[in-house]
Design a protein around this motif. Structure first.
Motif, PDB file in Angstrom:
ATOM      1  N   CYS A 132      -3.679  -0.018   5.537  1.00 10.57           N
ATOM      2  CA  CYS A 132      -3.377  -0.827   4.421  1.00 10.57           C
ATOM      3  C   CYS A 132      -2.991  -2.412   4.792  1.00 10.57           C
ATOM      4  CB  CYS A 132      -1.952  -0.366   3.584  1.00 10.57           C
ATOM      5  SG  CYS A 132      -2.490   1.252   2.493  1.00 10.57           S
ATOM      6  N   GLU A 133      -2.620  -2.440   6.033  1.00 11.01           N
ATOM      7  CA  GLU A 133      -2.293  -3.867   6.658  1.00 11.01           C
ATOM      8  C   GLU A 133      -3.753  -4.541   6.751  1.00 11.01           C
ATOM      9  OE1 GLU A 133      -0.427  -3.883  10.801  1.00 11.01           O
ATOM     10  OE2 GLU A 133       1.306  -2.565   9.595  1.00 11.01           O
ATOM     11  N   PHE A 134      -4.635  -3.941   7.235  1.00 10.74           N
ATOM     12  CA  PHE A 134      -6.057  -4.283   7.483  1.00 10.74           C
ATOM     13  C   PHE A 134      -6.555  -4.865   6.050  1.00 10.74           C
ATOM     14  CE2 PHE A 134     -10.789  -3.549   7.675  1.00 10.74           C
ATOM     15  CZ  PHE A 134     -11.234  -4.270   8.873  1.00 10.74           C
ATOM     16  N   ILE A 135      -6.211  -3.961   5.065  1.00 14.47           N
ATOM     17  CA  ILE A 135      -6.893  -4.351   3.755  1.00 14.47           C
ATOM     18  C   ILE A 135      -6.054  -5.425   2.910  1.00 14.47           C
ATOM     19  CG2 ILE A 135      -7.279  -3.259   1.247  1.00 14.47           C
ATOM     20  CD1 ILE A 135      -7.701  -0.717   2.847  1.00 14.47           C
ATOM     21  N   GLY A 136      -4.705  -5.269   3.482  1.00 16.20           N
ATOM     22  CA  GLY A 136      -3.847  -6.362   2.886  1.00 16.20           C
ATOM     23  C   GLY A 136      -3.408  -5.786   1.544  1.00 16.20           C
ATOM     24  N   ALA A 137      -3.078  -4.575   1.377  1.00 20.65           N
ATOM     25  CA  ALA A 137      -2.626  -3.988   0.183  1.00 20.65           C
ATOM     26  C   ALA A 137      -1.203  -3.425   0.251  1.00 20.65           C
ATOM     27  CB  ALA A 137      -3.615  -2.960  -0.392  1.00 20.65           C
ATOM     28  N   PRO A 138      -0.389  -3.620  -0.627  1.00 18.73           N
ATOM     29  CA  PRO A 138       1.088  -3.218  -0.491  1.00 18.73           C
ATOM     30  C   PRO A 138       0.890  -1.366  -0.302  1.00 18.73           C
ATOM     31  CG  PRO A 138       0.935  -4.555  -2.484  1.00 18.73           C
ATOM     32  CD  PRO A 138      -0.490  -4.186  -2.009  1.00 18.73           C
ATOM     33  N   LEU A 139       1.895  -0.939   0.621  1.00 18.41           N
ATOM     34  CA  LEU A 139       1.603   0.521   0.684  1.00 18.41           C
ATOM     35  C   LEU A 139       3.040   1.193   0.328  1.00 18.41           C
ATOM     36  CD1 LEU A 139       0.565   3.055   1.891  1.00 18.41           C
ATOM     37  CD2 LEU A 139       1.132   2.591   3.924  1.00 18.41           C
ATOM     38  N   ASN A 140       3.047   2.363  -0.444  1.00 18.91           N
ATOM     39  CA  ASN A 140       4.117   3.028  -0.671  1.00 18.91           C
ATOM     40  C   ASN A 140       4.005   4.220   0.042  1.00 18.91           C
ATOM     41  OD1 ASN A 140       5.421   1.227  -3.013  1.00 18.91           O
ATOM     42  ND2 ASN A 140       3.252   1.564  -3.674  1.00 18.91           N
ATOM     43  N   ILE A 141       5.144   4.884   0.462  1.00 20.14           N
ATOM     44  CA  ILE A 141       5.052   6.228   1.337  1.00 20.14           C
ATOM     45  C   ILE A 141       6.149   7.131   0.677  1.00 20.14           C
ATOM     46  CG2 ILE A 141       5.376   7.130   3.364  1.00 20.14           C
ATOM     47  CD1 ILE A 141       4.548   4.797   4.772  1.00 20.14           C
ATOM     48  N   ILE A 142       5.650   8.302   0.323  1.00 19.34           N
ATOM     49  CA  ILE A 142       6.684   9.463   0.126  1.00 19.34           C
ATOM     50  C   ILE A 142       6.386  10.597   0.936  1.00 19.34           C
ATOM     51  CG2 ILE A 142       7.188  11.273  -1.936  1.00 19.34           C
ATOM     52  CD1 ILE A 142       6.201   9.076  -4.113  1.00 19.34           C
ATOM     53  N   ARG A 143       7.486  11.067   1.541  1.00 18.84           N
ATOM     54  CA  ARG A 143       7.569  12.262   2.404  1.00 18.84           C
ATOM     55  C   ARG A 143       7.886  13.420   1.750  1.00 18.84           C
ATOM     56  NH1 ARG A 143       9.552   7.781   5.571  1.00 18.84           N
ATOM     57  NH2 ARG A 143       7.663   6.870   6.867  1.00 18.84           N
ATOM     58  N   VAL A 144       6.903  14.493   1.603  1.00 19.21           N
ATOM     59  CA  VAL A 144       7.342  15.646   1.031  1.00 19.21           C
ATOM     60  C   VAL A 144       8.564  16.539   1.512  1.00 19.21           C
ATOM     61  CG1 VAL A 144       6.422  17.939   0.393  1.00 19.21           C
ATOM     62  CG2 VAL A 144       4.950  15.788  -0.110  1.00 19.21           C
ATOM     63  N   LYS A 145       8.547  16.325   2.609  1.00 18.78           N
ATOM     64  CA  LYS A 145       9.715  17.125   3.346  1.00 18.78           C
ATOM     65  C   LYS A 145      11.130  16.705   2.998  1.00 18.78           C
ATOM     66  CE  LYS A 145      10.678  19.631   7.657  1.00 18.78           C
ATOM     67  NZ  LYS A 145       9.922  20.191   8.900  1.00 18.78           N
ATOM     68  N   GLU A 146      11.189  15.075   3.056  1.00 22.09           N
ATOM     69  CA  GLU A 146      12.359  14.351   2.641  1.00 22.09           C
ATOM     70  C   GLU A 146      12.961  14.636   1.314  1.00 22.09           C
ATOM     71  OE1 GLU A 146      12.112  10.347   4.006  1.00 22.09           O
ATOM     72  OE2 GLU A 146      11.544  10.929   5.951  1.00 22.09           O
ATOM     73  N   LEU A 147      11.533  14.800   0.639  1.00 21.14           N
ATOM     74  CA  LEU A 147      11.801  14.714  -0.906  1.00 21.14           C
ATOM     75  C   LEU A 147      12.157  16.064  -1.444  1.00 21.14           C
ATOM     76  CD1 LEU A 147      11.050  12.842  -3.528  1.00 21.14           C
ATOM     77  CD2 LEU A 147       9.094  13.948  -3.751  1.00 21.14           C
ATOM     78  N   LEU A 148      11.443  16.965  -0.875  1.00 15.52           N
ATOM     79  CA  LEU A 148      11.475  18.468  -1.428  1.00 15.52           C
ATOM     80  C   LEU A 148      12.257  19.517  -0.323  1.00 15.52           C
ATOM     81  CD1 LEU A 148       8.142  18.182  -3.030  1.00 15.52           C
ATOM     82  CD2 LEU A 148      10.582  18.556  -4.512  1.00 15.52           C
ATOM     83  N   GLY A 149      12.612  19.044   0.781  1.00 19.66           N
ATOM     84  CA  GLY A 149      13.235  19.913   1.629  1.00 19.66           C
ATOM     85  C   GLY A 149      12.107  20.598   2.602  1.00 19.66           C
ATOM     86  N   TYR A 150      10.947  20.944   2.256  1.00 21.75           N
ATOM     87  CA  TYR A 150       9.854  21.653   3.173  1.00 21.75           C
ATOM     88  C   TYR A 150       8.703  20.847   3.058  1.00 21.75           C
ATOM     89  CZ  TYR A 150      12.959  25.640   2.166  1.00 21.75           C
ATOM     90  OH  TYR A 150      14.129  26.618   2.081  1.00 21.75           O
TER      91      TYR A 150
END
Ligand code: Q46
Ligand code: ZN
Length: 283
Positions: free
Chosen positions: A80-98
């Protein structure tokens, strides 16, 4: 067809532009969320969409599959840095516990992984007002999807195949801009433009049906060039045959999250035993 690097890039980009036009996938004033996995297909999708002047933002789902997911996230960030596009990240473990693969369930890992990815991608796009979710599915992916679902006569899934799944209610439109490009072409393009990507497969992909389907289709393609393309094109002509399978099916609203559901509670909230809705609103 033998092309030099510059002409190959032109050919590839023109083909994506024509696919978008031909199937009316998106317009330049729409906001597109690209699901980036860290792999080549989604990175190429984001790169070409941006190059063609589409308004994109990316979303990476860290699935919590050990080292594989950590590495995938690093690549998604680099891309995304290379492309120049904003990136959002969601981590399943943080979100749902597993993480994926850590849940004790009789359901196959890829089945609940797919369900989780589809739900979060759609809900994120819906909560943040995106007009479309773009994925990196290429011609080989579509051919193996069709073959697998024909072998099992999953006509409901077949009805949902194709480069465009129109939005409906809280389902955001899904588009596949690389629909007519082969996996080999995508690899060649990624290398030509200098996109780095994770080469390792997800550990759960080993022995996955999709890979068997791809192997069979590659053998057929070798013997009869054009097989994959004709198979996919033929499907698009006959897709109407499968449409009655999904038409007229009333969807309810999930009692927990309010998203579309076939029963009282949607399969995502049911699987993850949620008591309240997840919200992904960023702004
Ligand atoms: S579904 Fe299965 Fe994939 Fe999820 S668990 Fe890995 S192989 S990532 S496309
Ligand atoms: Zn729900």
């Amino acid at each position: 067809m033998y092309l030099c690097e510059e002409h190959f890039k032109e050919y590839f980009e023109r083909k994506v532009a024509r696919t978008i036009e031909k199937y009316k996938l998106a317009s330049k004033d729409e906001r597109i969320l690209v699901a980036v996995s860290g792999g080549k297909d989604s990175a190429v999708t984001a790169y070409v969409l941006k190059k063609l002047g589409y308004k994109i933002e990316c979303l990476h789902l860290n699935l919590g599959i050990g080292e594989y997911s950590e590495k995938s996230e690093i690549y998604a960030k680099k891309q995304c840095e290379f492309i120049g596009a904003p990136l959002n990240i969601i981590r399943v473990k943080e979100l749902l516990g597993y993480g994926i693969g850590e849940v004790r369930t009789s359901r196959p890992t890829c089945s609940y992984c797919g369900l989780t990815k589809r739900y979060i991608m759609n809900k994120f796009a819906y909560d943040n007002g995106f007009d479309a979710v773009a994925t990196g599915h290429n011609l080989d992916d579509e051919a193996s999807f069709l073959m697998n679902n024909l072998l099992h006569w999953n006509t409901e899934y077949l009805a949902k195949g194709g480069p465009l799944l129109p939005g409906e209610g809280k389902f955001v439109k899904k588009i596949k801009p690389l629909y007519e490009l082969t996996e080999r072409e995508v690899v060649a393009y990624a290398i030509a433009v200098g996109l780095e990507y994770i080469v390792e497969e997800c550990p759960y992909a080993r022995g996955a049906t999709t890979l068997d389907m791809k192997e069979v289709l590659n053998e057929l393609e070798e013997k009869r060039p054009g097989t994959k393309f004709n198979f996919v094109r033929g499907f698009l002509r006959k897709k109407k045959l499968f449409e009655p399978e999904v038409k007229g099916k009333d969807l309810k609203e999930c009692k927990i999250c309010g998203m579309p559901a076939s029963g009282e509670i949607c399969s995502f909230c049911k699987f993850w035993k949620l008591g309240k809705p997840l919200t992904f609103k960023i702004k």
